[in-house]
Motif scaffolding. Sequence first.
Motif, PDB file in Angstrom:
ATOM      1  N   THR A 117       0.873  -1.570  -0.192  1.00 58.02           N
ATOM      2  CA  THR A 117      -0.112   0.260   0.049  1.00 58.02           C
ATOM      3  C   THR A 117       1.001   1.058  -0.031  1.00 58.02           C
ATOM      4  OG1 THR A 117      -1.848   1.169   1.417  1.00 58.02           O
ATOM      5  CG2 THR A 117      -0.006  -0.031   2.464  1.00 58.02           C
ATOM      6  N   ASP A 118       0.213   2.688   0.024  1.00 64.70           N
ATOM      7  CA  ASP A 118       1.214   3.538  -0.078  1.00 64.70           C
ATOM      8  C   ASP A 118      -0.081   4.497   1.080  1.00 64.70           C
ATOM      9  OD1 ASP A 118      -1.235   5.011  -1.299  1.00 64.70           O
ATOM     10  OD2 ASP A 118      -0.541   6.531  -1.955  1.00 64.70           O
ATOM     11  N   SER A 119       0.489   4.976   1.441  1.00 63.04           N
ATOM     12  CA  SER A 119      -0.090   6.196   2.385  1.00 63.04           C
ATOM     13  C   SER A 119      -1.469   6.620   2.149  1.00 63.04           C
ATOM     14  CB  SER A 119       0.450   7.388   3.041  1.00 63.04           C
ATOM     15  OG  SER A 119       2.370   7.186   3.144  1.00 63.04           O
ATOM     16  N   ALA A 120      -1.694   6.993   1.331  1.00 66.64           N
ATOM     17  CA  ALA A 120      -3.432   7.822   0.938  1.00 66.64           C
ATOM     18  C   ALA A 120      -4.614   5.962   0.405  1.00 66.64           C
ATOM     19  CB  ALA A 120      -3.637   8.078  -0.274  1.00 66.64           C
ATOM     20  N   ALA A 121      -3.509   5.343   0.690  1.00 67.27           N
ATOM     21  CA  ALA A 121      -4.703   4.308   0.379  1.00 67.27           C
ATOM     22  C   ALA A 121      -4.947   3.554   2.108  1.00 67.27           C
ATOM     23  CB  ALA A 121      -4.152   3.097  -0.516  1.00 67.27           C
ATOM     24  N   GLY A 122      -3.749   3.591   2.440  1.00 66.47           N
ATOM     25  CA  GLY A 122      -3.495   2.827   3.761  1.00 66.47           C
ATOM     26  C   GLY A 122      -3.924   3.702   4.604  1.00 66.47           C
ATOM     27  N   GLY A 123      -4.060   5.176   4.534  1.00 68.01           N
ATOM     28  CA  GLY A 123      -4.982   6.610   5.450  1.00 68.01           C
ATOM     29  C   GLY A 123      -6.450   5.819   4.949  1.00 68.01           C
ATOM     30  N   THR A 124      -6.618   5.801   3.766  1.00 70.24           N
ATOM     31  CA  THR A 124      -7.882   5.371   3.505  1.00 70.24           C
ATOM     32  C   THR A 124      -8.432   4.671   4.044  1.00 70.24           C
ATOM     33  OG1 THR A 124      -7.871   7.495   1.996  1.00 70.24           O
ATOM     34  CG2 THR A 124      -9.393   5.555   2.229  1.00 70.24           C
ATOM     35  N   ALA A 125      -7.734   3.142   3.874  1.00 69.33           N
ATOM     36  CA  ALA A 125      -8.513   2.495   5.096  1.00 69.33           C
ATOM     37  C   ALA A 125      -9.139   2.550   5.897  1.00 69.33           C
ATOM     38  CB  ALA A 125      -7.852   0.929   4.763  1.00 69.33           C
ATOM     39  N   LEU A 126      -7.719   3.222   6.912  1.00 71.31           N
ATOM     40  CA  LEU A 126      -7.678   3.377   8.956  1.00 71.31           C
ATOM     41  C   LEU A 126      -8.814   4.303   8.387  1.00 71.31           C
ATOM     42  CD1 LEU A 126      -4.365   3.697   9.541  1.00 71.31           C
ATOM     43  CD2 LEU A 126      -5.552   1.503  10.067  1.00 71.31           C
TER      44      LEU A 126
END
Length: 382
Positions: free
Chosen positions: A103-112
């Motif tokens: 993942t990158d931080s955007a997809a990771g952040g959106t998941a969280l």
Amino acid sequence: MKRLLTIVFSFFLLFNLAAQENYKTLSKEDSVKIYLGGEVYEVKNYLEKSKVQKPKNVILMIGDGMGVSQIHAGLTANKGNLFLNNFKKAGFSTTSSSNNYITDSAAGGTALSTGVKTYNGAIGVNPDTISVKTILEMAEEKGMATGLASTSSITHATPASFIAHQPSRNMYEEIAGDFLKTDIDVFIGGGYKHFTERKDGRNLADELRQKGYTVLQDLEAISKVKKGKLAGLTAPEHNGRVNERGNLLPVATETAINILKKDKDGFFLMVEGSQIDWAGHQNNTIYIIEEMLDFDKSIGKALKFAAKNKETLLVVTADHETGGMGINGGDIEKGIVKAGYTTGGHTGLMVPVFAFGPGAENFTGIMDNTDIAKKIMKLLGL
Ligand SMILES: [Zn+2]
């Protein structure tokens, strides 16, 4: 036999001494990979005594790029003590995105922030680029107070994922614009220029003031705000490293909590230690440790409040690991860490999850990053 053992032991000792000697004459490339020890801070013990079954407040703290090695490096550098040691409930989170094993931080952040898997680069939207409501927005709708704090620009991927809805993380000005569409109470981070030097000519700092925000750039002034709406934009873009920005994140964490706690309906706050990731991209052990310890001190501020308040759930996790960091040697008494790296990018490793306070027992074992958001939503009744 005894003699042989003595010889073997002597060799071992010599080898060890030689290895430590080597730390003093490091090659340029290795000089940032080995941390030779530094200032150590005191860590307090906090008891976890919940007054309620479900939390009234949630503080989610994201160490960007923070895997087990990054934490262990910080633990060793601070000679065995971290505020994180106070957490009795822990688990692991898988992190892959909808279109990538890593993942990158955007997809990771959106998941969280939403509990939805999306593609790398997506900010608060699903794989079809449709907006998905975030925990912060749900909390706001319920009348709770909300906040964001980070050491990067506040429009950067992780904080942006909690408040903005854009198809790409690079749309900083559009992301800044999304802050105005919400009723967020406190945000502290860099990114002033995305609010003021814009292609569309709008001055969002002025618009924020018209909406009743106190807009400040000086940390000292920010730390003195006790109530009302606060936009703290501490740098034109990203904040500098610890030696430049000082104790920005611990102060921002404490300031945000002090304002948000006044809401009788409770609050949701996300705090990001952004630069653990950047240090990982550079394979720079010294930078990783500086950032890890700064993040841990911020965790200490949140713990201090949560332990006293007894109605606050504190969750600490990461969006992904960065650098494929391993610990190849070290000395916990001297605070020395020798690290190695497998990549200059992110990895697909599971990342740790720590929880403290009411509801913390839900965050043990192996879970997905989307589960973390879903569990928080359920606990807050969102
Ligand atoms: Zn990240």
